[in-house]
Structure formats: C-alpha cells, structure tokens
Motif scaffolding. Sequence first.
Motif, PDB file in Angstrom:
ATOM      1  N   GLU A 168     -18.245  -4.423   6.366  1.00 57.56           N
ATOM      2  CA  GLU A 168     -18.520  -4.531   7.796  1.00 57.56           C
ATOM      3  C   GLU A 168     -18.103  -5.886   8.360  1.00 57.56           C
ATOM      4  N   LEU A 169     -18.312  -6.941   7.603  1.00 54.27           N
ATOM      5  CA  LEU A 169     -17.888  -8.264   8.058  1.00 54.27           C
ATOM      6  C   LEU A 169     -16.386  -8.322   8.287  1.00 54.27           C
ATOM      7  N   LEU A 170     -15.628  -7.867   7.304  1.00 57.19           N
ATOM      8  CA  LEU A 170     -14.170  -7.954   7.410  1.00 57.19           C
ATOM      9  C   LEU A 170     -13.613  -6.980   8.442  1.00 57.19           C
ATOM     10  N   PHE A 171     -14.165  -5.786   8.484  1.00 52.42           N
ATOM     11  CA  PHE A 171     -13.680  -4.798   9.443  1.00 52.42           C
ATOM     12  C   PHE A 171     -13.869  -5.288  10.874  1.00 52.42           C
ATOM     13  N   THR A 172     -15.041  -5.858  11.146  1.00 54.42           N
ATOM     14  CA  THR A 172     -15.316  -6.388  12.476  1.00 54.42           C
ATOM     15  C   THR A 172     -14.291  -7.446  12.862  1.00 54.42           C
ATOM     16  N   SER A 173     -14.019  -8.367  11.936  1.00 56.49           N
ATOM     17  CA  SER A 173     -13.068  -9.441  12.222  1.00 56.49           C
ATOM     18  C   SER A 173     -11.652  -8.913  12.385  1.00 56.49           C
ATOM     19  N   LEU A 174     -11.263  -7.989  11.524  1.00 59.78           N
ATOM     20  CA  LEU A 174      -9.890  -7.476  11.573  1.00 59.78           C
ATOM     21  C   LEU A 174      -9.630  -6.660  12.837  1.00 59.78           C
ATOM     22  N   LEU A 175     -10.660  -6.001  13.363  1.00 58.52           N
ATOM     23  CA  LEU A 175     -10.491  -5.294  14.640  1.00 58.52           C
ATOM     24  C   LEU A 175     -10.143  -6.277  15.752  1.00 58.52           C
ATOM     25  N   VAL A 176     -10.823  -7.414  15.731  1.00 58.51           N
ATOM     26  CA  VAL A 176     -10.550  -8.427  16.744  1.00 58.51           C
ATOM     27  C   VAL A 176      -9.134  -8.981  16.568  1.00 58.51           C
ATOM     28  N   GLN A 177      -8.761  -9.277  15.327  1.00 57.70           N
ATOM     29  CA  GLN A 177      -7.431  -9.809  15.070  1.00 57.70           C
ATOM     30  C   GLN A 177      -6.344  -8.793  15.442  1.00 57.70           C
ATOM     31  N   ALA A 178      -6.613  -7.514  15.171  1.00 58.05           N
ATOM     32  CA  ALA A 178      -5.648  -6.474  15.536  1.00 58.05           C
ATOM     33  C   ALA A 178      -5.502  -6.385  17.053  1.00 58.05           C
ATOM     34  N   ALA A 179      -6.632  -6.494  17.763  1.00 54.45           N
ATOM     35  CA  ALA A 179      -6.576  -6.448  19.229  1.00 54.45           C
ATOM     36  C   ALA A 179      -5.729  -7.588  19.772  1.00 54.45           C
ATOM     37  N   HIS A 180      -5.907  -8.790  19.211  1.00 54.96           N
ATOM     38  CA  HIS A 180      -5.096  -9.928  19.645  1.00 54.96           C
ATOM     39  C   HIS A 180      -3.623  -9.700  19.296  1.00 54.96           C
ATOM     40  N   GLY A 181      -3.376  -9.164  18.106  1.00 56.13           N
ATOM     41  CA  GLY A 181      -2.000  -8.926  17.679  1.00 56.13           C
ATOM     42  C   GLY A 181      -1.286  -7.927  18.571  1.00 56.13           C
ATOM     43  N   LEU A 182      -1.981  -6.846  18.915  1.00 58.08           N
ATOM     44  CA  LEU A 182      -1.373  -5.840  19.789  1.00 58.08           C
ATOM     45  C   LEU A 182      -1.151  -6.389  21.196  1.00 58.08           C
ATOM     46  N   ALA A 183      -2.103  -7.177  21.664  1.00 54.88           N
ATOM     47  CA  ALA A 183      -1.968  -7.748  23.007  1.00 54.88           C
ATOM     48  C   ALA A 183      -0.763  -8.678  23.091  1.00 54.88           C
ATOM     49  N   GLY A 184      -0.429  -9.306  21.968  1.00 53.61           N
ATOM     50  CA  GLY A 184       0.702 -10.229  21.965  1.00 53.61           C
ATOM     51  C   GLY A 184       2.005  -9.610  21.505  1.00 53.61           C
ATOM     52  N   THR A 185       2.020  -8.285  21.335  1.00 54.90           N
ATOM     53  CA  THR A 185       3.223  -7.588  20.880  1.00 54.90           C
ATOM     54  C   THR A 185       3.692  -6.640  21.972  1.00 54.90           C
ATOM     55  N   PRO A 186       4.732  -6.979  22.706  1.00 53.82           N
ATOM     56  CA  PRO A 186       5.210  -6.085  23.769  1.00 53.82           C
ATOM     57  C   PRO A 186       5.760  -4.787  23.205  1.00 53.82           C
ATOM     58  N   VAL A 187       5.493  -3.705  23.895  1.00 51.60           N
ATOM     59  CA  VAL A 187       6.034  -2.402  23.494  1.00 51.60           C
ATOM     60  C   VAL A 187       7.497  -2.341  23.913  1.00 51.60           C
ATOM     61  N   PRO A 188       8.413  -2.050  22.994  1.00 52.08           N
ATOM     62  CA  PRO A 188       9.838  -2.006  23.337  1.00 52.08           C
ATOM     63  C   PRO A 188      10.117  -1.030  24.475  1.00 52.08           C
ATOM     64  N   SER A 189      11.070  -1.379  25.298  1.00 51.43           N
ATOM     65  CA  SER A 189      11.448  -0.529  26.424  1.00 51.43           C
ATOM     66  C   SER A 189      11.859   0.857  25.940  1.00 51.43           C
TER      67      SER A 189
END
Length: 237
Positions: A111-132
């Motif tokens: 649960e500790l790692l999953f919680t953190s990785l969800l946050v990191q994934a959210a940041h990663g997706l937010a900083g990754t533009p979807v290709p045209s």
Amino acid sequence: MSDAILAKVRKLLAKAEDAACTPAESAAFTAKATELIARYGVDRALLAARDPATDPVGDRVVDVVAPYARDKVDLLASVADPLRCRCVRRRQGNGFAVHLFGFSSDLERVELLFTSLLVQAAHGLAGTPVPSGTHPGAYRRSWLAGFARVVGERLRAAEADAVAGATGPGAPSVALVLVDRSERVRQRLAEVYPELRTAAPRRLAGTGYSSGVAAGRRADLGGRPVAESSRRALPRR
C-alpha cells in the motif's frame, strides 16, 4: 512497520512525489525508501519465522476508481507480486475492489509503494504530451502498462538484493522462509476464492508503452537497474 521506519519511508516517498523534484532527485528518494522497505520485509519475515504472531497472514480491500481503473489495478498487481502478495480484482461501480492477500508487513509495504507510484505516474502522464493524431486514452493506457511492467521488474530486483544481503554463514535460509510465506498466502487465497479464474490478457493499441517504460526506469526503485491513495487522479481521456 515500526513507527520510526514508517515515518522515514513516508517522508522519502513524499519528497519523491513532489512535482518540483527533478527526475534524479525523485529517483534518489524513491530508491532509498524502497531499499528500506525491502530490508524491512526480509527482517520481518525472519522474525515471523521464529514468532509467527508478529506477522500474521491477512487480507485487505483496496478501492481503485476511474479514470483508468483497470490500469491502476495492473500497477497494483505489479507492486503486489514482487512483495509476495496476491490480489483478486472484483468489479465495483466504475472501478474495482481489489482484495489483497499477504502477510501484514507485506500488505503494508504494497500500500505504501502503490500510493506513491500512483502519484508519480500522475506526474509522469501530466508531463508527457500525447502525440498528435493519437487517441489520448489508448496512449495513456499503454503508457501505464509500460510503467507498471518496469516497476515490477525493479521491485523484484530490489527484493532479490535484500535477500542476498541477508544471507550469511549460520543464517537461516531466507529463500526457504520466503517460499513458505508465499505458499501460506496462496493457501489463504484459495480458501477464500476456491474457484478463482485467471483473467484473459489485455491487448492495448496505444503507442505510449515505450514512454511508460522510460518513466518506470526513472522511478528507479533501487536494486539493479532494469529499469495519497488509489483515488489519486490521473489525466482523463
């Protein structure tokens, strides 16, 4: 997990989740947290081998909601399996209730790692533009699949390193202790779900897999290089 270690791990993961962190800083914080968690898992397993009451087999349910609920569940499974926990996915509304089985200390680590990785994934997706010209939902699902795969590989490597570090002359066989724990978890799951079926593998059409793999490597979960809750929001379609 002792209060002192729990506090230290949470502090390290909170720093890793900070959007202001550079990838290198986030990697360093997460690696140290995961190293502590991996060592702790082995220590608790050896202690429980002598005194089973210190770490009983248990279960808990984690609610995983939209958006991308199925992909979050896959990430949860990628964390649970290397940490010797098993999970059963049950549909619940527009998300899932994931029934986790494992020893108490391992469930806490998941649960500790999953919680953190969800946050990191959210940041990663937010900083990754979807290709045209690419469907955003398909791209993000494949991105998360790549991220989850590498996270699982890195966690497995970190656990292997912790086991190797605990092995020495006169020491109990850590590998045998962990095999026994895994079998007891399997038995517990079979008691609750005697007719469990394996889900069919997914087929994802998005093109974000390699980008997700790269993000999983940047998460740098310690060990050899291979690469606030389950309700944390990911970018919507």
